[in-house]
Design a protein around this motif. Structure first.
Motif, PDB file in Angstrom:
ATOM      1  N   GLU A  55       0.828  -1.210   0.000  1.00 18.18           N
ATOM      2  CA  GLU A  55       0.000   0.000   0.000  1.00 18.18           C
ATOM      3  C   GLU A  55       0.859   1.256   0.000  1.00 18.18           C
ATOM      4  O   GLU A  55       0.548   2.229  -0.694  1.00 18.18           O
ATOM      5  CB  GLU A  55      -0.936  -0.018   1.202  1.00 18.18           C
ATOM      6  N   ALA A  56       1.954   1.241   0.747  1.00 12.58           N
ATOM      7  CA  ALA A  56       2.857   2.392   0.757  1.00 12.58           C
ATOM      8  C   ALA A  56       3.535   2.582  -0.600  1.00 12.58           C
ATOM      9  O   ALA A  56       3.731   3.709  -1.065  1.00 12.58           O
ATOM     10  CB  ALA A  56       3.907   2.225   1.846  1.00 12.58           C
ATOM     11  N   ALA A  57       3.900   1.463  -1.242  1.00 11.12           N
ATOM     12  CA  ALA A  57       4.529   1.530  -2.564  1.00 11.12           C
ATOM     13  C   ALA A  57       3.585   2.142  -3.585  1.00 11.12           C
ATOM     14  O   ALA A  57       4.002   2.938  -4.440  1.00 11.12           O
ATOM     15  CB  ALA A  57       4.968   0.140  -3.006  1.00 11.12           C
ATOM     16  N   PRO A  81       7.690  -4.800  -6.683  1.00 13.65           N
ATOM     17  CA  PRO A  81       8.549  -3.946  -7.518  1.00 13.65           C
ATOM     18  C   PRO A  81       7.776  -3.218  -8.607  1.00 13.65           C
ATOM     19  O   PRO A  81       8.156  -2.109  -9.006  1.00 13.65           O
ATOM     20  CB  PRO A  81       9.559  -4.936  -8.106  1.00 13.65           C
ATOM     21  N   GLN A  82       6.694  -3.818  -9.091  1.00 10.35           N
ATOM     22  CA  GLN A  82       5.909  -3.196 -10.160  1.00 10.35           C
ATOM     23  C   GLN A  82       5.316  -1.859  -9.726  1.00 10.35           C
ATOM     24  O   GLN A  82       5.039  -0.992 -10.557  1.00 10.35           O
ATOM     25  CB  GLN A  82       4.796  -4.132 -10.633  1.00 10.35           C
ATOM     26  N   TYR A  83       5.143  -1.659  -8.410  1.00 12.20           N
ATOM     27  CA  TYR A  83       4.617  -0.392  -7.907  1.00 12.20           C
ATOM     28  C   TYR A  83       5.724   0.638  -7.673  1.00 12.20           C
ATOM     29  O   TYR A  83       5.434   1.807  -7.421  1.00 12.20           O
ATOM     30  CB  TYR A  83       3.848  -0.616  -6.609  1.00 12.20           C
ATOM     31  N   LEU A  84       6.967   0.184  -7.751  1.00  6.59           N
ATOM     32  CA  LEU A  84       8.117   1.060  -7.516  1.00  6.59           C
ATOM     33  C   LEU A  84       8.860   1.405  -8.799  1.00  6.59           C
ATOM     34  O   LEU A  84       9.647   2.359  -8.821  1.00  6.59           O
ATOM     35  CB  LEU A  84       9.084   0.391  -6.533  1.00  6.59           C
ATOM     36  N   ASN A  85       8.642   0.643  -9.848  1.00  7.60           N
ATOM     37  CA  ASN A  85       9.340   0.887 -11.105  1.00  7.60           C
ATOM     38  C   ASN A  85       9.081   2.304 -11.608  1.00  7.60           C
ATOM     39  O   ASN A  85       7.943   2.760 -11.657  1.00  7.60           O
ATOM     40  CB  ASN A  85       8.897  -0.116 -12.164  1.00  7.60           C
ATOM     41  N   GLY A  86      10.171   2.992 -11.946  1.00  7.15           N
ATOM     42  CA  GLY A  86      10.070   4.354 -12.452  1.00  7.15           C
ATOM     43  C   GLY A  86       9.980   5.416 -11.369  1.00  7.15           C
ATOM     44  O   GLY A  86      10.000   6.608 -11.676  1.00  7.15           O
TER      45      GLY A  86
END
Length: 215
Positions: A55-57, A81-86
């Motif tokens: 949720e934080a990501a 990781p998909q929520y952090l990419n980019g």
């Protein structure tokens, strides 16, 4: 209003989270057990939120990674990781080994030719890691006050736009910034934690900070 997602729930996470809120950000701290963040949320105000790592990501425009170094990769996997990419991810971690300090000197599980951030960047190539906040105590992370002026925060990372994000934050937090270049510079920045901790372990001095003197 910009949103900060913090992966972690320790003292550093709470300190940075409250600092961001003071400067007008919305912040979500995260934990596998969010109940232990209830006091922080109650005291931090209406712009404070708590949730899971994932949720934080999703929540944060910018992410702060504040978990134990040995758990950093696992925490990112749990967050997704998909929520952090980019995204810009401020990496505050150090590769602390389980062994106790030797004469005040911490042990790391990396060696001089490899840093934890390099490992993370190689494993998660689409995430824009920027090393910061790894070599100063919690009490001095946000708007530190020293009689000799602003202390220096040493940063590094591969993405220039992410560095701009972090530079803006550090300037807001009253830090002088030394950009040390690409991810390989973390090999030098991460051991600054060892140096910072020596006066603490030997003489119980924990309120100092580094300053780069420029000619």
């Amino acid at each position: 209003m910009k949103k900060i997602g913090i992966i972690g729930s320790g003292i550093a996470a709470k300190t940075l989270g409250s600092g961001f809120i003071k400067h007008g950000y919305e912040v979500m701290l995260s934990s596998r057990d969010t109940s232990k963040l209830s006091d922080w949320k109650a005291n931090a105000g209406m712009h404070a939120f708590v949730g899971s790592f994932s949720e934080a990501a999703k929540f944060g425009d910018i992410i702060v990674l504040t978990v134990r170094g040995s758990s950093a990769a696992e925490a990112i996997e749990i967050a997704g990781p998909q929520y952090l990419n980019g995204k810009t991810v401020i990496d505050t971690t150090n590769p602390l080994a389980d062994a106790p300090p030797e004469n005040g000197v911490l042990n790391y599980f990396t060696d001089i030719n490899e840093s934890l951030m390099e490992r993370l960047q190689e494993r998660f190539p689409e995430i824009h890691f920027i090393k910061a906040f790894n070599s100063v105590g919690n009490v001095s992370m946000v708007n530190p006050s020293y009689k000799d002026g602003k202390p220096t925060m040493f940063i590094c990372g591969n993405n220039e736009n992410a560095k701009k994000d972090v530079t803006e934050i550090l300037e807001m937090f009253d830090w002088d910034i030394c950009d040390c270049g690409k991810v390989e510079a973390a090999r030098a920045i991460e051991p600054l934690c060892m140096l910072w901790c020596i006066p603490g372990f030997l003489r119980n001095q924990w309120t100092h900070a580094f300053k780069l003197i420029k000619a």
